[in-house]
Design a protein around this motif. Structure first.
Motif, PDB file in Angstrom:
ATOM      1  N   MET A 193      58.750  62.408 -49.911  1.00  0.00           N
ATOM      2  CA  MET A 193      59.189  61.076 -50.271  1.00  0.00           C
ATOM      3  C   MET A 193      59.860  61.114 -51.635  1.00  0.00           C
ATOM      4  O   MET A 193      59.388  61.789 -52.542  1.00  0.00           O
ATOM      5  N   ILE A 194      60.943  60.411 -51.776  1.00  0.00           N
ATOM      6  CA  ILE A 194      61.662  60.295 -53.044  1.00  0.00           C
ATOM      7  C   ILE A 194      61.576  58.839 -53.482  1.00  0.00           C
ATOM      8  O   ILE A 194      61.961  57.938 -52.745  1.00  0.00           O
ATOM      9  N   ASN A 195      61.063  58.633 -54.705  1.00  0.00           N
ATOM     10  CA  ASN A 195      60.946  57.281 -55.226  1.00  0.00           C
ATOM     11  C   ASN A 195      61.704  57.059 -56.522  1.00  0.00           C
ATOM     12  O   ASN A 195      61.711  55.952 -57.038  1.00  0.00           O
ATOM     13  N   GLU A 219      73.789  67.302 -41.602  1.00  0.00           N
ATOM     14  CA  GLU A 219      72.833  68.308 -42.073  1.00  0.00           C
ATOM     15  C   GLU A 219      71.991  67.750 -43.216  1.00  0.00           C
ATOM     16  O   GLU A 219      70.775  67.954 -43.266  1.00  0.00           O
ATOM     17  N   GLY A 220      72.624  67.044 -44.120  1.00  0.00           N
ATOM     18  CA  GLY A 220      71.893  66.442 -45.233  1.00  0.00           C
ATOM     19  C   GLY A 220      70.874  65.432 -44.755  1.00  0.00           C
ATOM     20  O   GLY A 220      69.729  65.417 -45.222  1.00  0.00           O
ATOM     21  N   GLU A 221      71.274  64.590 -43.811  1.00  0.00           N
ATOM     22  CA  GLU A 221      70.326  63.613 -43.267  1.00  0.00           C
ATOM     23  C   GLU A 221      69.146  64.327 -42.617  1.00  0.00           C
ATOM     24  O   GLU A 221      67.990  63.961 -42.822  1.00  0.00           O
ATOM     25  N   ARG A 222      69.434  65.379 -41.843  1.00  0.00           N
ATOM     26  CA  ARG A 222      68.366  66.134 -41.172  1.00  0.00           C
ATOM     27  C   ARG A 222      67.411  66.743 -42.198  1.00  0.00           C
ATOM     28  O   ARG A 222      66.192  66.652 -42.058  1.00  0.00           O
ATOM     29  N   ILE A 223      67.963  67.369 -43.227  1.00  0.00           N
ATOM     30  CA  ILE A 223      67.139  67.982 -44.271  1.00  0.00           C
ATOM     31  C   ILE A 223      66.207  66.950 -44.889  1.00  0.00           C
ATOM     32  O   ILE A 223      65.000  67.185 -45.040  1.00  0.00           O
ATOM     33  N   LEU A 224      66.768  65.819 -45.254  1.00  0.00           N
ATOM     34  CA  LEU A 224      65.973  64.800 -45.931  1.00  0.00           C
ATOM     35  C   LEU A 224      64.895  64.219 -45.020  1.00  0.00           C
ATOM     36  O   LEU A 224      63.763  64.003 -45.460  1.00  0.00           O
ATOM     37  N   LEU A 225      65.239  63.964 -43.763  1.00  0.00           N
ATOM     38  CA  LEU A 225      64.227  63.453 -42.831  1.00  0.00           C
ATOM     39  C   LEU A 225      63.099  64.467 -42.656  1.00  0.00           C
ATOM     40  O   LEU A 225      61.921  64.087 -42.620  1.00  0.00           O
ATOM     41  N   ASN A 226      63.445  65.748 -42.579  1.00  0.00           N
ATOM     42  CA  ASN A 226      62.423  66.794 -42.463  1.00  0.00           C
ATOM     43  C   ASN A 226      61.559  66.905 -43.710  1.00  0.00           C
ATOM     44  O   ASN A 226      60.432  67.389 -43.642  1.00  0.00           O
ATOM     45  N   LYS A 227      62.068  66.456 -44.843  1.00  0.00           N
ATOM     46  CA  LYS A 227      61.320  66.473 -46.103  1.00  0.00           C
ATOM     47  C   LYS A 227      60.518  65.190 -46.298  1.00  0.00           C
ATOM     48  O   LYS A 227      59.890  64.995 -47.329  1.00  0.00           O
ATOM     49  N   GLY A 228      60.570  64.300 -45.323  1.00  0.00           N
ATOM     50  CA  GLY A 228      59.800  63.063 -45.409  1.00  0.00           C
ATOM     51  C   GLY A 228      60.480  61.938 -46.169  1.00  0.00           C
ATOM     52  O   GLY A 228      59.847  60.940 -46.504  1.00  0.00           O
ATOM     53  N   VAL A 229      61.764  62.084 -46.429  1.00  0.00           N
ATOM     54  CA  VAL A 229      62.517  61.034 -47.109  1.00  0.00           C
ATOM     55  C   VAL A 229      62.744  59.887 -46.128  1.00  0.00           C
ATOM     56  O   VAL A 229      62.940  60.102 -44.928  1.00  0.00           O
ATOM     57  N   SER A 230      62.720  58.670 -46.629  1.00  0.00           N
ATOM     58  CA  SER A 230      62.884  57.509 -45.752  1.00  0.00           C
ATOM     59  C   SER A 230      64.229  57.580 -45.019  1.00  0.00           C
ATOM     60  O   SER A 230      65.232  58.015 -45.600  1.00  0.00           O
ATOM     61  N   PRO A 231      64.247  57.161 -43.755  1.00  0.00           N
ATOM     62  CA  PRO A 231      65.509  57.157 -43.009  1.00  0.00           C
ATOM     63  C   PRO A 231      66.598  56.345 -43.703  1.00  0.00           C
ATOM     64  O   PRO A 231      67.777  56.715 -43.664  1.00  0.00           O
ATOM     65  N   LYS A 232      66.223  55.261 -44.363  1.00  0.00           N
ATOM     66  CA  LYS A 232      67.196  54.424 -45.070  1.00  0.00           C
ATOM     67  C   LYS A 232      67.912  55.224 -46.157  1.00  0.00           C
ATOM     68  O   LYS A 232      69.130  55.137 -46.303  1.00  0.00           O
TER      69      LYS A 232
END
Length: 174
Positions: free
Chosen positions: A1-3, A79-92
């Motif tokens: 998660m990124i806050n 690819e960036g979206e996939r990476i971030l989703l796999n890291k638990g970053v919010s879909p938004k």
């Protein structure tokens, strides 16, 4: 998660993002900060933290598709979206990887459009359709006619773009 923007930069570091990518997102961030200040001056209530985080991670897919750092290509976007989703970053937040380049093809928040515009203006490139969409959204939020804020925003966009050459030089040396 990124806050926070700090956590976004920590993610880039943890993934061994190349210095050129980190320099790029910091330079785009400079353009975004000027836009954020303009939004604050106008009294716009937007998620400025989202904009800052989105700018920091919008090109994270270039860690995998590094050839797109210096050449054309859009493989880094999904690819960036996939990476971030796999890291638990919010879909938004993760979708910023797509929306910064595909804003004309998808429904985007005003914050996403500001990220896309920052990614254009940082290097001195004006994006008329994107700028007009942002001006219209700002006008609606402020209950104004487009032309009541057009000149002020157009001047702000030109101000940012006029520093593009200098930022491009720093992107090459950084």
């Amino acid at each position: 998660m990124i806050n926070s923007i700090e956590e976004a930069y920590q993610l880039l570091d943890s993934m061994n993002a190349p210095n050129r990518l980190k320099t790029h997102v910091r330079l785009v961030g400079e353009a975004a900060e000027i836009l954020i200040q303009k939004c604050e001056d106008l009294g716009l209530n937007l998620d400025f933290n989202f904009i800052r985080m989105g700018v920091a991670i919008h090109d994270i897919g270039k860690i995998v598709h590094h050839q797109e750092m210096t050449g054309p290509g859009s493989n880094h976007e999904p690819e960036g979206e996939r990476i971030l989703l796999n890291k638990g970053v919010s879909p938004k937040l993760a979708r910023v990887c797509l929306s910064h380049a595909r804003w004309q093809e998808m429904e985007c928040s005003t914050e996403e459009l500001i990220i896309a515009l920052s990614d254009s203006l940082w290097k001195g490139r004006r994006a008329e359709l994107l700028e007009l969409e942002i001006i219209d959204r700002f006008a609606r939020k402020l209950n104004l006619d487009r032309w009541e804020i057009f000149s002020e925003l157009d001047l702000a966009f030109e101000d940012i773009a006029s520093g593009g050459h200098e930022r491009l030089e720093r992107s090459i040396s950084g």
